[in-house]
Design an enzyme around this catalytic site. Sequence first.
Site, PDB file in Angstrom:
ATOM      1  N   ASP A 118      96.436  12.814  38.004  1.00  0.00           N
ATOM      2  CA  ASP A 118      96.655  11.683  38.892  1.00  0.00           C
ATOM      3  C   ASP A 118      97.984  11.918  39.601  1.00  0.00           C
ATOM      4  O   ASP A 118      99.048  11.948  38.958  1.00  0.00           O
ATOM      5  CB  ASP A 118      96.713  10.375  38.109  1.00  0.00           C
ATOM      6  CG  ASP A 118      95.367   9.995  37.515  1.00  0.00           C
ATOM      7  OD1 ASP A 118      94.345  10.440  38.049  1.00  0.00           O
ATOM      8  OD2 ASP A 118      95.349   9.257  36.521  1.00  0.00           O
TER       9      ASP A 118
ATOM     10  N   GLY B 257      91.308   8.553  49.560  1.00  0.00           N
ATOM     11  CA  GLY B 257      91.365   8.195  50.975  1.00  0.00           C
ATOM     12  C   GLY B 257      90.541   9.039  51.922  1.00  0.00           C
ATOM     13  O   GLY B 257      90.837   9.093  53.120  1.00  0.00           O
TER      14      GLY B 257
ATOM     15  N   ASP C 162      84.764   3.231  39.517  1.00  0.00           N
ATOM     16  CA  ASP C 162      85.818   2.586  38.722  1.00  0.00           C
ATOM     17  C   ASP C 162      85.384   1.176  38.312  1.00  0.00           C
ATOM     18  O   ASP C 162      85.767   0.187  38.949  1.00  0.00           O
ATOM     19  CB  ASP C 162      87.110   2.502  39.536  1.00  0.00           C
ATOM     20  CG  ASP C 162      87.640   3.863  39.916  1.00  0.00           C
ATOM     21  OD1 ASP C 162      87.781   4.713  39.025  1.00  0.00           O
ATOM     22  OD2 ASP C 162      87.920   4.089  41.109  1.00  0.00           O
TER      23      ASP C 162
ATOM     24  N   ASN D 290      84.561   6.550  35.586  1.00  0.00           N
ATOM     25  CA  ASN D 290      85.736   6.021  34.906  1.00  0.00           C
ATOM     26  C   ASN D 290      85.393   4.697  34.222  1.00  0.00           C
ATOM     27  O   ASN D 290      84.301   4.166  34.384  1.00  0.00           O
ATOM     28  CB  ASN D 290      86.866   5.800  35.913  1.00  0.00           C
ATOM     29  CG  ASN D 290      87.169   7.059  36.698  1.00  0.00           C
ATOM     30  OD1 ASN D 290      87.633   8.039  36.139  1.00  0.00           O
ATOM     31  ND2 ASN D 290      86.899   7.041  37.998  1.00  0.00           N
TER      32      ASN D 290
END
Length: 594
Positions: free
Chosen positions: A291, A378, A449, A514
């Site tokens: 990350d 993004g 997510d 996730n």
Amino acid sequence: MAAPPFSTLRSSSSAASPPSITTTFGSCQSVQFLNSNNNKLKKNNLNFKHRLSIRASNLASDDNVVTLLDYGAGNVRSIRNAIGHLGFKIKDVQTSEDILDAKRLVFPGVGAFAPAMDVLNRNGWAEALCTYIDQDRPFLGICLGMQLLFDSSEENGFVEGLGLIPGIVGRFDPSKGFSVPHIGWNAVRTTKDTDILEEIGNRHVYFVHSYRALPSDANKEWVSSTCNYGDDFIASVRRGNVHAVQFHPEKSGDVGLSILRRFLNPKSEIAKKSTQGKASQLAKRVIACLDVRANDKGDLVVTKGDQYDVREDTEENEVRNLGKPVELAGQYYKDGADEISFLNITGFRDFPLGDLPMLQVLLRASENVFVPLTVGGGIRDFTDGSGRYYSSLEVASEYFRSGADKVSIGSDAVYAAEELLKTGVKSGKSSLEQISRVYGNQAVVVSIDPRRVYVKNPKDVEFKVMRVRNPGPNGEEYAWYQCTVNGGREGRPIGAYELAKAVEELGAGEILLNCIDCDGQGKGFDIDLVNLISDAVSIPVIASSGAGASEHFSEVFRQTNASAALAAGIFHRKEVPIQTVKSHLLKEGIEVRM
């Protein structure tokens, strides 16, 4: 027509530039892949150590030169880096004469069959390539570079290939219970002597493809190895000096580099290394995730969240700093990670292509990391401050050209899935659809997510509800998984099950699953969630969030159909080394790459 791509980085490795290639991919807008000097390079003072592609005039008498047929799509930087790593220089194909004059030719095909053939035919390269191969001159085709040698492909309807090898390239059949695309490290079985595969032994090599060619009596003189994935398919071909492989040697670690070395310098004395492992089938993948975000000083650092909170619980409340991304990626490669994912968790908000430091992370990491790299954060359509529009396809193209093998899409995929479920119609305009149409669905990962929402009665919500192992705070036995966007900060009216089914239909090739509830907890993966999604789709699923011990990896592989498992914090903090995880999996009878 969309604006041409932001191409500051395409030219960084090339002083001699291949021609600009403009091609139309199905119904997609025309995309230009440029290789020209750009003033933005000077403006940002970017310095690149390796100049892998140099002028033809300087190479006429250089035996240390490899001619590269880069038709303008996908991640070709990895093969450039691998060739440079082995001490060779690169001359790019600019004309058909460059093909005919080559002393050794590498064709690293990336993308889809039809647009590749379109470029070869329009530039006169198809005829030159056939002539070169007919003359039995040193050739290595990689992935699509092998498939194009066959009669035809079904990938974009019926499309004629070069017709040098009998056979049709068809899609894997998911009805046989195997995920499609075929992604990961698999074993190959050699069927005849071929020098370049001498070191492959019982080692795994890396595949990523949805289409394959089958061995037959008509092409058996070509086949040098096969691989099993539902059916036996052709893993490599060889006739004389002509070689081609379906897998990616530039992404297959040391064994892949040995294949390239033997092709590029067949006369050299190469000591055969002892082989480790007993590769027999598709291995379960262990993926290291980084990350990445800017800290409060503006430096890119690797961080790790606790339920997506990446700041320390201190008075300063600083961003948790676990190391430098390029250095950690290199270490994880040495440690045996099967893939490495870079997830930019704060960048790209306003100007995705303006985040040059992240692009440099990819450029630098890919120089010495020869396993697959994924980047996310993004990747979407956007308009910059000057009013110039960029498509998500153009954004993704820059990441592919900078060294990414796959791109990961998060929030944008959620919005596309919501629109599909609302209208029942695929617009063809979403980032997911655009990128998968051009580069193939194997190049697109969707990051989901979700967070758990407990309910007492399954009929209380319109989304897929399941009985969970661990009851909720009020004894609830059921839950649905609400998807989120913007780094988990905003819930959306769509469940993980519904999202997974929709993004597969839109063109996703893999799901990174996730779980906000498990993130940073170290108590194991959410087995209920992984089963829900891996049983719902026919594409590979990567389990993520919650790993705290080696046993958590064997648990998720034994109890679910996950193809891979990803971890971050335990690797960053050196709590559980990657090799410890793999050794444990081997002891548990779960095949992994060693």
